[in-house]
Design a protein around this motif. Structure first.
Motif, PDB file in Angstrom:
ATOM      1  N   ILE A   1       3.663  -7.321 -21.541  1.00 56.72           N
ATOM      2  CA  ILE A   1       3.268  -6.396 -22.606  1.00 56.72           C
ATOM      3  C   ILE A   1       2.738  -7.267 -23.742  1.00 56.72           C
ATOM      4  O   ILE A   1       3.458  -8.143 -24.235  1.00 56.72           O
ATOM      5  CB  ILE A   1       4.485  -5.583 -23.080  1.00 56.72           C
ATOM      6  CG1 ILE A   1       5.026  -4.728 -21.935  1.00 56.72           C
ATOM      7  CG2 ILE A   1       4.114  -4.727 -24.290  1.00 56.72           C
ATOM      8  CD1 ILE A   1       6.455  -4.250 -22.158  1.00 56.72           C
TER       9      ILE A   1
ATOM     10  N   GLY B   1       4.081  -5.593 -14.460  1.00 51.64           N
ATOM     11  CA  GLY B   1       2.710  -5.228 -14.816  1.00 51.64           C
ATOM     12  C   GLY B   1       1.939  -4.543 -13.701  1.00 51.64           C
ATOM     13  O   GLY B   1       0.802  -4.110 -13.901  1.00 51.64           O
TER      14      GLY B   1
ATOM     15  N   ILE C   1      -1.326  -4.140 -21.698  1.00 46.56           N
ATOM     16  CA  ILE C   1      -0.716  -5.066 -20.745  1.00 46.56           C
ATOM     17  C   ILE C   1      -1.769  -6.032 -20.204  1.00 46.56           C
ATOM     18  O   ILE C   1      -2.881  -5.616 -19.854  1.00 46.56           O
ATOM     19  CB  ILE C   1      -0.083  -4.267 -19.584  1.00 46.56           C
ATOM     20  CG1 ILE C   1       1.100  -3.446 -20.117  1.00 46.56           C
ATOM     21  CG2 ILE C   1       0.366  -5.187 -18.446  1.00 46.56           C
ATOM     22  CD1 ILE C   1       1.479  -2.282 -19.248  1.00 46.56           C
TER      23      ILE C   1
ATOM     24  N   LEU D   1      10.820  -2.673 -24.518  1.00 43.59           N
ATOM     25  CA  LEU D   1       9.374  -2.489 -24.395  1.00 43.59           C
ATOM     26  C   LEU D   1       8.760  -2.975 -25.700  1.00 43.59           C
ATOM     27  O   LEU D   1       8.664  -2.215 -26.671  1.00 43.59           O
ATOM     28  CB  LEU D   1       9.070  -1.005 -24.115  1.00 43.59           C
ATOM     29  CG  LEU D   1       7.715  -0.699 -23.451  1.00 43.59           C
ATOM     30  CD1 LEU D   1       7.697   0.709 -22.909  1.00 43.59           C
ATOM     31  CD2 LEU D   1       6.550  -0.949 -24.382  1.00 43.59           C
TER      32      LEU D   1
ATOM     33  N   ALA E   1       6.287  -6.607 -18.348  1.00 45.92           N
ATOM     34  CA  ALA E   1       5.836  -5.217 -18.267  1.00 45.92           C
ATOM     35  C   ALA E   1       6.504  -4.459 -17.114  1.00 45.92           C
ATOM     36  O   ALA E   1       5.866  -4.078 -16.138  1.00 45.92           O
ATOM     37  CB  ALA E   1       4.322  -5.153 -18.156  1.00 45.92           C
TER      38      ALA E   1
END
Ligand SMILES: [Zn+2]
Length: 637
Positions: free
Chosen positions: A54, A488, A49, A449, A455
């Protein structure tokens, strides 16, 4: 010196001026079992990340990060998305009950509720503890214009209500929600609802409705759901049966329900659905227990009717009938604020009948009730259907009473129904909590994902995840969710909430389509042309129903620079597509890239349209001079 916006953008972009192969990640999640949300089996992988994105999923053993988390033995899944969220404003900054369930994103104003000013609603002073978007609520609009009385709106009022629908969509609403079971919007006739919500035609959005179940339709959920589908179809919106269940005369009729869905789909109108893993709900005490006519005009008018002996008798009798026909009798009514079932209350009040007891409780100012409906086996059959998204009809709230779903829904689903009862495989359970709800409300960069996606990540222990909340102790936190990342950033680790709220306000653009998830669909996108700003694209991509990623050729030039684009996923709907992945600039800079593609933009005379998002920001957007072809074929055909 004031920096111009383009310069700021350049400086931010410049901060990432290294290729991903050598970049140091901000965070690596190591050795977890990663389920990507598509329905594919979990694979032991690492996740890299940077910022809120991601950027890599795979073997990152040679790579470094500022922070690392060893998540061996745990399941790593996209953040859970709740499309039916009742978080109260004062708990938005600290949504403990949702984070401990693994929820990262919530869509507010289900059942038509909330504010007609959603921008204000989504901007609380203390910040957001999770990602928060909203529907624009039909009930809120109706009440603000027509009020509490059972009366017909004028043409001018209809026009005003249409204006409020449009205003909500322009503000970024994720659909037009409604709860026609609830007064006063219960008074709206089907054709009036259609005339109003039809203002959303062309916005690629949905119509989630809490259907009417009342004497006028024979206490039939199926009749109410038929109306939901009819309204969506007539108004050009995707009908969504929210917190789907079968009450009253419809109990036991699951096969009829899904036959209706199949029929609608074959007529070109796919229906969305979400459901919660309980066969009982909670709501305001008066709304669904006092006969509708007695609520005409609002609470004061209702209390005045209670004072007229002849009316009181009739209301009590009809309330008892509602309980018998819809809520499995008085035994299906539980007063959570008193922690007593209604039969106990009836006894304590001197052996009075059920309807009279409800009237007295309403008069005393009691506000909430838990109601049992339908059957447990219907609930399980509804959850088994691959169309159904998991929702919780819950929300963060610092109440000491309530339904155990507020703290327990998703761990209840995962622990009791998936692990213990083996209702469905884990990979399918994950899909229902992530990609399915994301598609339903029109999210394109959440729900999976994969490289390029935001993220939002939930990490849990499959051996221990469980709810603990019960009817008697509804605020016991769930266990088993170990780590929650939102945009994230760390939102929860081992039951400790991050000190700073890390969620963001979510705004839907009209080029993000509500759609059924691409389940068992082979899809193909052909795209070539240019935008007025010089952006040019030529792309042929195909992704089979079971393929891990799209295959094909992509050429993309942005601001004169060729971008090497590695797509992670191709999502499609009727005349709509999106591609999300990683783009690499000539200087090696790597960023998340999404293309939103309209084959025939309904709000621009059917012209093709292209939007290019870089790290979520619009980099290019406009009518495409060129050609778009989108095909979707059910797998195996
Ligand atoms: Zn509802």
């Amino acid at each position: 010196l004031v920096l111009g916006l383009p310069l700021i953008a350049l400086l931010i972009a410049g901060a990432r001026a290294e290729p991903v192969s050598s970049t140091r990640f901000d965070l690596i999640l190591r050795n977890g079992t990663v389920f990507d949300g598509s329905g594919r089996e979990g694979v032991r992988q690492d996740v890299g990340i940077i910022g809120d994105r991601i950027l890599a999923v795979g073997n990152l053993s040679g790579r470094q990060a500022t922070r690392e988390e060893d998540v061996s033995g745990l399941y790593v899944i996209p953040g859970i998305i709740n499309v039916h969220d009742h978080t109260v404003p004062e708990s938005l900054t600290r949504p403990e009950g949702l984070l401990t369930q693994g929820v990262t994103t919530a869509i507010a104003n289900p059942d038509g509720g909330g504010s007609v000013d959603i921008v204000k609603q989504l901007s609380p002073a203390g910040g957001l503890g999770l990602n928060y978007g909203a529907y624009i609520g039909f009930n809120a609009i109706w009440q603000s214009v027509v009020g509490n009385d059972d009366r017909r709106p004028s043409d001018a009022e209809i026009a005003r209500m249409r204006g409020l629908v449009t205003q909500g969509l322009e503000a970024g609403a994720f659909g037009i929600s409604s709860g026609l079971d609830y007064k006063p919007s219960f008074w709206a006739k089907t054709d009036e609802v259609i005339r109003i919500v039809e203002a959303g035609r062309g916005w690629h959005t949905g119509f989630p409705n809490h259907e009417r179940v009342y004497p006028g339709n024979g206490y039939s959920s199926l009749a109410g759901i038929t109306e939901t589908i009819e309204i969506g179809k007539a108004a050009g919106l995707m009908p969504v049966v929210t917190h789907m269940n079968l009450q009253g005369a419809s109990a036991g009729k699951v096969s009829q329900l899904f036959a209706m869905f199949d029929r609608s789909r074959s007529q070109g109108v796919p229906v969305g659905a979400d459901a919660l893993p309980y066969a009982f709900g909670t709501t305001a005490l008066d709304q669904l227990l006092i006969p509708n006519w007695a609520q005409d005009g609002g609470r004061e008018a209702m209390l005045a009717r209670f004072k007229v002996p002849a009316l009181r008798k009739r209301i009590a009798a009809e309330s008892s009938e509602i309980m018998d026909r819809r809520w499995n009798g008085p035994g299906g009514v539980y007063l959570d604020q008193l922690k007593q079932p209604l039969p106990q209350v009836m006894k304590d009040m001197g052996d009075i009948d059920a309807g009279e007891a409800v009237i007295r409780l309403v008069e005393q100012g009691l506000s909430r009730v838990i109601l049992y409906y339908g059957t447990e086996s219907d609930m399980l059959d509804i959850l088994r259907n691959p169309l159904t998204a998991l929702s919780c009809d819950c929300g963060a709230r610092n109440w000491t009473f309530g339904h155990p779903r507020q703290w327990g829904s998703y761990p209840h689903f995962l622990g009791r129904l998936v692990r213990e009862q083996k209702l469905m495989p884990w990979k399918e359970a994950v899909r229902r909590m992530t990609a399915v709800p994301a598609a339903m409300v029109g999210l394109t960069e959440r729900g999976y994902l994969m490289p390029g996606m935001i993220a939002d990540i939930t990490i849990f222990d499959p051996n221990t995840i469980s709810d603990r909340a019960t009817i008697e102790q509804p605020t016991l936190p769930s266990v088993g969710v170990r780590l929650v990342l939102i945009n994230g950033k760390l939102a929860l680790k081992d039951a400790e909430r991050a000190p700073v709220p890390v969620g963001m306000r979510m705004i839907r653009s009209r080029h993000e389509a509500s759609r059924p998830m691409d389940f068992r669909v082979d899809r193909h996108l052909d795209l070539s042309g240019r935008l007025p700003d010089g952006t040019s694209v030529a792309l042929t991509l195909g992704q089979g129903a079971d393929a891990e990623r799209p295959k094909g050729k992509v050429s993309l030039r942005l601001a004169g620079a060729p971008i090497a684009f590695t797509p992670s996923i191709l999502q499609t709907a009727d005349r709509w597509a999106s591609v999300t992945g990683i783009g690499r600039w000539p200087d090696g800079r790597v960023e998340a890239l999404t293309l939103l593609v309209e084959q025939a933009d309904p709000l621009d005379q059917g012209h093709p349209h292209l939007t290019v998002l870089i790290d979520g920001a619009v980099r290019a957007d406009g009518g495409l001079q060129g050609r778009v072809g989108i095909t979707r074929t059910p797998a195996g055909k």
